[in-house]
Design a protein around this motif. Sequence first.
Motif, mmCIF file in Angstrom:
data_model
loop_
_atom_site.group_PDB
_atom_site.id
_atom_site.type_symbol
_atom_site.label_atom_id
_atom_site.label_comp_id
_atom_site.label_asym_id
_atom_site.label_seq_id
_atom_site.Cartn_x
_atom_site.Cartn_y
_atom_site.Cartn_z
ATOM 1 N N PRO A 237 0.809 -1.232 0.000
ATOM 2 C CA PRO A 237 0.000 0.000 0.000
ATOM 3 C C PRO A 237 0.832 1.268 0.000
ATOM 4 C CG PRO A 237 0.043 -0.934 2.185
ATOM 5 C CD PRO A 237 0.809 -1.870 1.318
ATOM 6 N N ALA A 238 0.150 2.428 0.151
ATOM 7 C CA ALA A 238 0.831 3.717 0.207
ATOM 8 C C ALA A 238 1.811 3.738 1.380
ATOM 9 C CB ALA A 238 -0.193 4.831 0.378
ATOM 10 N N VAL A 239 2.860 4.556 1.254
ATOM 11 C CA VAL A 239 3.954 4.512 2.226
ATOM 12 C C VAL A 239 3.482 4.791 3.646
ATOM 13 C CG1 VAL A 239 6.168 5.499 2.849
ATOM 14 C CG2 VAL A 239 5.576 5.180 0.456
ATOM 15 N N ALA A 240 2.642 5.820 3.803
ATOM 16 C CA ALA A 240 2.181 6.155 5.154
ATOM 17 C C ALA A 240 1.414 4.980 5.752
ATOM 18 C CB ALA A 240 1.303 7.397 5.108
ATOM 19 N N VAL A 241 0.689 4.257 4.892
ATOM 20 C CA VAL A 241 -0.077 3.102 5.366
ATOM 21 C C VAL A 241 0.872 1.973 5.772
ATOM 22 C CG1 VAL A 241 -1.769 1.375 4.703
ATOM 23 C CG2 VAL A 241 -2.034 3.716 3.935
ATOM 24 N N GLN A 242 1.880 1.709 4.923
ATOM 25 C CA GLN A 242 2.896 0.707 5.280
ATOM 26 C C GLN A 242 3.479 1.010 6.647
ATOM 27 O OE1 GLN A 242 6.090 0.715 2.517
ATOM 28 N NE2 GLN A 242 4.825 0.148 0.771
ATOM 29 N N ALA A 243 3.814 2.278 6.850
ATOM 30 C CA ALA A 243 4.516 2.649 8.075
ATOM 31 C C ALA A 243 3.625 2.437 9.296
ATOM 32 C CB ALA A 243 4.973 4.102 7.992
ATOM 33 N N ILE A 244 2.370 2.822 9.188
ATOM 34 C CA ILE A 244 1.495 2.676 10.354
ATOM 35 C C ILE A 244 1.195 1.193 10.585
ATOM 36 C CG2 ILE A 244 -0.846 2.858 9.379
ATOM 37 C CD1 ILE A 244 0.254 4.929 12.308
ATOM 38 N N PHE A 245 1.085 0.413 9.509
ATOM 39 C CA PHE A 245 0.889 -1.036 9.660
ATOM 40 C C PHE A 245 2.091 -1.639 10.381
ATOM 41 C CE2 PHE A 245 -2.280 -2.450 6.158
ATOM 42 C CZ PHE A 245 -3.156 -1.489 6.581
ATOM 43 N N ALA A 246 3.280 -1.334 9.851
ATOM 44 C CA ALA A 246 4.495 -1.937 10.405
ATOM 45 C C ALA A 246 4.724 -1.476 11.829
ATOM 46 C CB ALA A 246 5.687 -1.570 9.535
ATOM 47 N N GLY A 247 4.429 -0.195 12.075
ATOM 48 C CA GLY A 247 4.684 0.344 13.399
ATOM 49 C C GLY A 247 3.692 -0.161 14.422
ATOM 50 N N LEU A 248 2.411 -0.198 14.058
ATOM 51 C CA LEU A 248 1.402 -0.388 15.097
ATOM 52 C C LEU A 248 0.632 -1.698 15.037
ATOM 53 C CD1 LEU A 248 -0.130 3.159 15.478
ATOM 54 C CD2 LEU A 248 1.461 1.979 16.964
ATOM 55 N N LEU A 249 0.237 -2.159 13.842
ATOM 56 C CA LEU A 249 -0.765 -3.234 13.821
ATOM 57 C C LEU A 249 -0.275 -4.516 14.476
ATOM 58 C CD1 LEU A 249 -2.878 -3.021 10.614
ATOM 59 C CD2 LEU A 249 -3.037 -1.835 12.773
ATOM 60 N N THR A 250 0.947 -4.968 14.114
ATOM 61 C CA THR A 250 1.426 -6.201 14.742
ATOM 62 C C THR A 250 1.640 -5.987 16.231
ATOM 63 O OG1 THR A 250 3.585 -5.505 14.012
ATOM 64 C CG2 THR A 250 2.531 -7.241 12.746
ATOM 65 N N LYS A 251 1.987 -4.752 16.614
ATOM 66 C CA LYS A 251 2.244 -4.490 18.027
ATOM 67 C C LYS A 251 0.965 -4.533 18.842
ATOM 68 C CE LYS A 251 6.318 -3.470 16.440
ATOM 69 N NZ LYS A 251 6.580 -3.648 15.004
#
Lengths: 521, 132
Positions: A237-251
Amino acid sequence: MNHWLTAAPILVPLTTAALCMLAWNYPVVQRVLSLAGSVTLVVLAGILAATTLNDGIQVVQMGAWAAPFGITLVADPLSALMIVIASIMGLCCAVYALGDIDPVRERGGFHPIFQVLMVGVCGAFITGDLFNLYVWFEVMLISSFVLLSLGGTKVQIDAAVKYVAINLVATACLLLAVALLYGITGTLNMADLSQRLPQVANQGLVSAIAVLFIIAFGMKAALFPFFFWLPAAYHTPAVAVQAIFAGLLTKVGVYSLLRVFTLIFIGDTGWTHSILLWMAGITMIVGALGSLATRDLTRAWSWQVVAHIGSMVMGLAIATPLALAATAFYLVHDIVVKTNLFLSAGLVRRLSGGEDTAFARLGGLFKAAPWLCVLLFIPLASLAGFPPLSGFWGKLLLVKAGLETQHYAMVAALLVSGLLTIWLVGRVWAEMVWKAPVQPPAALLASMARGRAYALMLPLVLLSLITFGIGVNPDRLLSVAAQVGASLHDTSAYVEAVLGGKAEPVPTLVGELQHQAGDRP
Amino acid sequence: MMDSLILRTGVRILLPLMLLFSIFILWRGHHEPGGGFVGGLICAVGFALHALAFGIDAMRRVLKADPRTILGAGLLLGILSGFITVPTGEPYMTAQWVGGLGTPVLFDIGVYLVVVGGVLAMVCALMEEGGA
């Protein structure tokens, strides 16, 4: 007054999302709203955390329904810490999106849906009710499906299908586990559950449900063997979306594991926590190896997300106050670093003018943007665990906790995983910064409008500063992490704050029935 | 869009009836089974039928507002209904009652609007993509 503050992490992004939807046809208004909402959330989350750390656990009973019956929102040190860090990541990604998001995605409703995602994340962090946690997971998932497929390119749809499939299974597992737990205890309030579960007669069933929770949250957190969907989906997805996914969702998955396996399932730790320990160890190694096997920057970072989830779960599985504190510290460090890495990978892709971030396309960054290299060095070195950056302290704490409890194999796995990560960081540095580029990088930022360039750079600066700040002055975060570790290890304060006063031991329905059955001649 | 005289004639009579019924269900939900979600679905189905009979543009003209705006307004109404507790100092979403009428009905109207907006936004997207 405090109960408004405790509900704020849900209310602020939700209101922002509603207002953004009202302004559906006015992207400029949406940008302003999104930015204002994100800043408000950071401020209120900061006040909430300060209140929680100074005055003790904050509890609000929604709709004034008393504790085991209504939905309780609880801000304990862990929740407060996670909400602060999540809100900062939300702000960074919202700012980056202002510079990066394309008009098609913006018209498709990026801003409101991003805010809904933040509602789900913050809701999951603050709720004190297991079913409510499931609901926030759903909120988070549905918005992440939309964000993942927003834009509608072929790779995105492909990734979204995998992501939806695995998450439906995980959600079904979670719902099943919640339903079973409700069946044997008659309550879903987490504090109440921690009181009632020890009295359940059939402890074997409790352990089985605990394993279902490990599976459900393990899929969300991308633990071995449930991690395969993550590297397949996160780079699209879009970069900002990648970043929020990687930063927060798994956490959020890690947070849920932390919450459930320190508060509720602590009866049979020899069984549940050793499963977690094994999963953590293998996850660390597999994630690090996977990141070395790929020749693409974003994919390598996706694998690194997996690897570091293992480190955090290791702290949870050891479950001493020090290990739990190490997990809390590591969570904060990792969220900041991963968000930073994904955002900067997006910038690097723009600079190399390409569609993707394959190593073959990268290079010459040092000539093109020397200051960006300096900025990038901080998260990279922190990922590798070089002192004095934040990753070093996290690893040090974990190693210390592991050695204290004679988990030598786990410590070895952690160090090997760290070594492999250093290898990866060296390779990325060589490929991205030193190597002569295939085509000279475009002078992109200079040609961009001032505002856009600032929007792309400011989040990177802020995140790198946080990492650097934690690294050189870890005392503040260490003391908070120690507080988190202590509160997770001894949960009586949590239970008292939610249920009010000492909880009476109540025989459960199943216990009673079996008791009666036993009495019968 | 289906070009059927029977459907068109039927929808002309059905749409007002369904709208009335949806509001009845919404109101009934205050004390008895019913409520904003079901009511909203019935309302949305009424408009979806209209779109099937007369086309999506005609439906948009009848609806007046953009479905997504309806969704946002409903969400906002739902959120705001919880803030009525500010003067009393009770927690968020605590129901306030005046006689038989309480703030949950405001929340329910919010749900009603969210469902109508959400379903019709999907209907519009699907029908426009299908070229109907």
